[in-house]
Design an enzyme around this catalytic site. Structure first.
Site, short mmCIF file in Angstrom:
data_model
loop_
_atom_site.label_atom_id
_atom_site.label_comp_id
_atom_site.label_asym_id
_atom_site.label_seq_id
_atom_site.Cartn_x
_atom_site.Cartn_y
_atom_site.Cartn_z
N GLY A 9 0.85 -1.21 0.00
CA GLY A 9 0.00 0.00 0.00
C GLY A 9 0.87 1.24 0.00
N GLY A 12 -0.46 4.99 -1.21
CA GLY A 12 -1.54 5.70 -0.54
C GLY A 12 -1.03 6.91 0.25
N GLN A 13 -1.96 7.53 1.00
CA GLN A 13 -1.61 8.76 1.72
C GLN A 13 -0.45 8.54 2.68
OE1 GLN A 13 -4.22 10.14 4.80
NE2 GLN A 13 -3.45 12.23 4.75
N ASP A 35 2.28 -1.87 -4.34
CA ASP A 35 0.88 -1.43 -4.34
C ASP A 35 0.20 -2.14 -5.49
OD1 ASP A 35 -0.40 1.52 -2.99
OD2 ASP A 35 -1.59 0.29 -4.35
N ILE A 36 -1.10 -1.96 -5.55
CA ILE A 36 -1.87 -2.58 -6.63
C ILE A 36 -1.71 -1.78 -7.93
CG2 ILE A 36 -4.03 -1.36 -6.14
CD1 ILE A 36 -5.30 -4.28 -6.45
N ARG A 37 -1.21 -0.54 -7.79
CA ARG A 37 -0.97 0.32 -8.97
C ARG A 37 0.33 1.09 -8.75
NH1 ARG A 37 -2.80 5.20 -6.19
NH2 ARG A 37 -3.79 4.27 -4.41
N TYR A 143 -15.33 -0.35 9.00
CA TYR A 143 -13.90 -0.11 9.13
C TYR A 143 -13.43 -0.34 10.57
CZ TYR A 143 -9.59 2.77 9.07
OH TYR A 143 -8.31 3.25 9.20
N LYS A 147 -10.81 -3.06 12.09
CA LYS A 147 -9.60 -2.67 12.83
C LYS A 147 -9.59 -3.29 14.23
CE LYS A 147 -7.26 -0.25 9.85
NZ LYS A 147 -6.00 -0.78 9.32
#
Ligand code: SER
Length: 317
Positions: A9, A12-13, A35-37, A143, A147
């Site tokens: 990941g 991401g941010q 990451d996936i991209r 979410y 978590k």
């Protein structure tokens, strides 16, 4: 031989800034971003990168084996607002990715794991002000449920299998390099963009909704600190409360006005209001302070200064 790290990941941010920070500390070649991209040019150019779908065990295992990884930072997740719209997918992503990494650690393929938890583990029955480390936890969001469940599994894998997993309950994170996506606290990033671009902002939370927040540099410092702490100092193996700042939309707007006097805000609360109302307003992080010397640096004033200065430059490019 120095530590070899995999970030899942990484685009991401948090992942994008964490990757650059860890490359600074451990060396570019030691930190594999995945990451996936693909991500930003500077992330792609500064060190190794792999396309990894965090939901696919084989892809995670292959990246770990190929690069002889010691530590994994699992930053891939679906955040609170998006998770309410895709509950099943959010559950699958948030839980399966964690199991993949915990199981690789259990098999001895990884030595250490970082997994972020969130203020979303708390719920409407939790004491809202200065929320303690140990308290009622009845999360009411998909979410938050993922978590909280994840925290239980982290503690379980540590206790039963000796997995060295470390975790922090991040508050809302504010940064200017990579925009967040799908969170309830994201208004506190968006507001800075809109203040500079349009001089006005319509907030999806009501004016007096206080939430725990933190500037990204502090969150990264905490992440590095808990991962570098000697194992015996990391006494909590579910997840540590992390404080920082607490403010309302009205308060951040007032601070922005000291820089941009013509800035105006109005309020149109949507479904995210109920999520925010179920979360703490502020957090007690004494355990992190005591166990691994945590202390945050940025307050609302200094964070606003840095956000506006840096965004003004990047938006003018
Ligand atoms: N920032 C996250 C969210 O709003 C909380 O962990 O979903």
């Amino acid at each position: 031989m120095s530590t070899k790290i995999l970030i899942i990941g990484a685009c991401g941010q948090i992942g994008s800034e964490l990757t650059m920070k860890l490359r600074e500390i451990y060396g570019n070649d030691q930190v594999v971003a995945s990451d996936i991209r693909e991500g930003k040019p500077e992330l792609m150019a500064s060190g190794p990168f792999e396309i990894v779908n965090a939901m696919e065990f084989e892809q995670v295992a292959q990246a770990v084996e190929k690069h002889q990884i010691d530590e994994v930072y699992l930053m891939a997740a679906m955040l609170s607002a998006t998770a309410e719209k895709n509950p099943a997918f959010a559950w699958d992503l948030n839980m399966n990715s964690l199991f993949h990494v915990l199981n690789l650690a259990k098999e001895g393929k990884i030595k250490k794991v970082f997994w972020p938890s969130s203020i979303a583990v708390f719920g409407p029955t939790t004491p809202r002000i200065n929320t303690p480390q140990y308290t009622v936890m009845e999360p009411s969001t998909v979410y938050g449920i993922s978590k909280q469940t994840g925290e239980r599994w982290c503690e379980y894998y540590h206790a039963k299998f000796g997995v060295d997993v470390r975790s922090i309950r991040y508050p809302g994170l504010i940064s200017w390099t990579t925009p967040p996506g799908g969170g309830t606290t994201d208004y506190a990033v968006d507001i800075y963009y809109k203040a500079l671009e349009d001089k006005k902002y319509t907030c999806f939370l009501a004016e007096n909704t206080a939430l725990p927040m933190m500037y990204m540099d502090d969150a990264l410092a905490a992440t590095v600190a808990i991962m570098q702490a000697p194992a015996e100092k990391v006494k909590i193996r579910s997840s540590y409360n992390l404080g920082g700042i607490s403010f309302t939309p009205a308060e951040i707007a007032a601070e922005i006005k000291t820089h941009i006097p013509e800035f105006t805000i109005d309020y149109a609360p949507d479904f995210r209001q109920a999520i925010a109302d179920s979360w703490p307003a502020s957090i007690d992080d004494t355990a992190a302070q005591t166990d691994w010397n945590w202390k945050h640096q940025y307050d609302l004033k200094s964070m606003t200064q840095v956000m506006l200065d840096n965004l003004a430059i990047s938006l003018s490019k």
